[in-house]
Design an enzyme around this catalytic site. Structure first.
Site, PDB file in Angstrom:
ATOM      1  N   ARG A  71      55.762  45.192  21.533  1.00 56.08           N
ATOM      2  CA  ARG A  71      55.216  45.954  22.659  1.00 56.08           C
ATOM      3  C   ARG A  71      54.903  45.024  23.823  1.00 56.08           C
ATOM      4  O   ARG A  71      54.723  43.816  23.661  1.00 56.08           O
ATOM      5  CB  ARG A  71      53.940  46.690  22.248  1.00 56.08           C
ATOM      6  CG  ARG A  71      52.805  45.754  21.882  1.00 56.08           C
ATOM      7  CD  ARG A  71      51.443  46.398  21.925  1.00 56.08           C
ATOM      8  NE  ARG A  71      50.425  45.464  21.446  1.00 56.08           N
ATOM      9  CZ  ARG A  71      49.885  44.499  22.151  1.00 56.08           C
ATOM     10  NH1 ARG A  71      50.259  44.292  23.399  1.00 56.08           N
ATOM     11  NH2 ARG A  71      48.966  43.704  21.630  1.00 56.08           N
ATOM     12  N   HIS A  78      42.751  46.086  16.840  1.00 63.64           N
ATOM     13  CA  HIS A  78      42.726  47.414  16.234  1.00 63.64           C
ATOM     14  C   HIS A  78      41.825  47.364  15.006  1.00 63.64           C
ATOM     15  O   HIS A  78      41.808  46.364  14.280  1.00 63.64           O
ATOM     16  CB  HIS A  78      44.123  47.869  15.815  1.00 63.64           C
ATOM     17  CG  HIS A  78      45.056  48.086  16.953  1.00 63.64           C
ATOM     18  ND1 HIS A  78      44.725  48.844  18.058  1.00 63.64           N
ATOM     19  CD2 HIS A  78      46.328  47.650  17.178  1.00 63.64           C
ATOM     20  CE1 HIS A  78      45.743  48.865  18.895  1.00 63.64           C
ATOM     21  NE2 HIS A  78      46.723  48.143  18.391  1.00 63.64           N
ATOM     22  N   CYS A 174      43.616  41.520  26.023  1.00 56.45           N
ATOM     23  CA  CYS A 174      44.579  41.819  27.094  1.00 56.45           C
ATOM     24  C   CYS A 174      44.616  40.740  28.168  1.00 56.45           C
ATOM     25  O   CYS A 174      45.030  40.996  29.303  1.00 56.45           O
ATOM     26  CB  CYS A 174      44.312  43.189  27.705  1.00 56.45           C
ATOM     27  SG  CYS A 174      44.357  44.520  26.495  1.00 56.45           S
TER      28      CYS A 174
END
Length: 221
Positions: A71, A78, A174
């Site tokens: 991705r 997660h 991120c």
């Protein structure tokens, strides 16, 4: 385009198992032998590294398993208390516009949060959905990471309901150093996973203007 199937897995799904299931479903969608799918699930605690992940952003590599993934994006977490939605759509039938697709995923999350009276916002140059904490502070409440194969989408979004936010300490989430992470619970919103699932399904129908099959529990794609 036909109806989109929705599935729920109540038990945490190992990451590689989910990835293999997504890839198989994408091939079936491409072949026309299975409908598009939105799969709602949780993972056990883990980190994933997107195609832009920087090694220096993995602060505690031994804290949880780390999975390389195709991705887009960088490192993300997660785990329990976070709803992951893997979205497998035929984008060629939807205009073949990846930027518009990501914008729709953002809108989906914003409308889902609005159902809990939480204002989620976009930020230029930062992927995901953000909460204005006041005083110049902002926190990320939802992540977006997609992959496209032959114009069929993989991966999708994750929304923090009530995860252990301390689990983010092993990464720079991120790649953003100057802002934190939050959740519905941290915003004072007590919401169950079924309530969030219902909000996700309703908002998805609004944004993507599609019909959906009823949700099926503990199912696999």
């Amino acid at each position: 385009m036909g109806e989109i199937e929705w599935r729920i897995s109540d038990a945490p799904i190992p990451y590689r198992e989910a990835e293999a299931a997504m890839e198989a479903r994408v091939e079936a969608i491409r072949a026309g032998t299975a409908p598009e799918l939105v799969w709602l699930l949780e993972h056990p605690p883990l980190y994933t590294a997107g195609t832009s992940a920087r090694r220096d952003d993995l602060i505690e590599p031994g804290l949880f398993p780390v999975y390389q993934t195709g991705r887009g994006g960088q490192f993300t977490y997660h785990g329990p208390g976070q709803r992951v939605a893997y979205v497998m759509l035929d984008l060629k039938a939807r205009g073949a516009d990846v930027r518009a697709y990501v914008h729709d995923l953002e809108e989906w999350l914003i409308r889902t949060l609005a159902r809990f009276n939480v204002k989620g916002e976009r930020r230029a140059g930062r992927v995901g959905i953000w909460i204005d904490e006041g005083g110049g502070r902002e926190s990320k409440i939802a992540a977006i990471g997609v992959r496209i194969r032959h114009w069929v989408s993989l991966h999708g979004v994750s929304l923090n309901i009530d995860p252990d936010l301390g689990h983010y300490r092993g990464i720079v989430a991120c790649g953003v150093h100057d802002h934190g992470v939050t959740s519905l619970a941290a915003q004072g919103i007590i919401a169950s996973i079924p309530e969030v699932d219902a909000a996700l399904k309703a908002a998805f129908g609004e944004v993507f203007a599609v019909d959906t099959h009823p949700m099926s529990a503990a199912a696999r794609p």
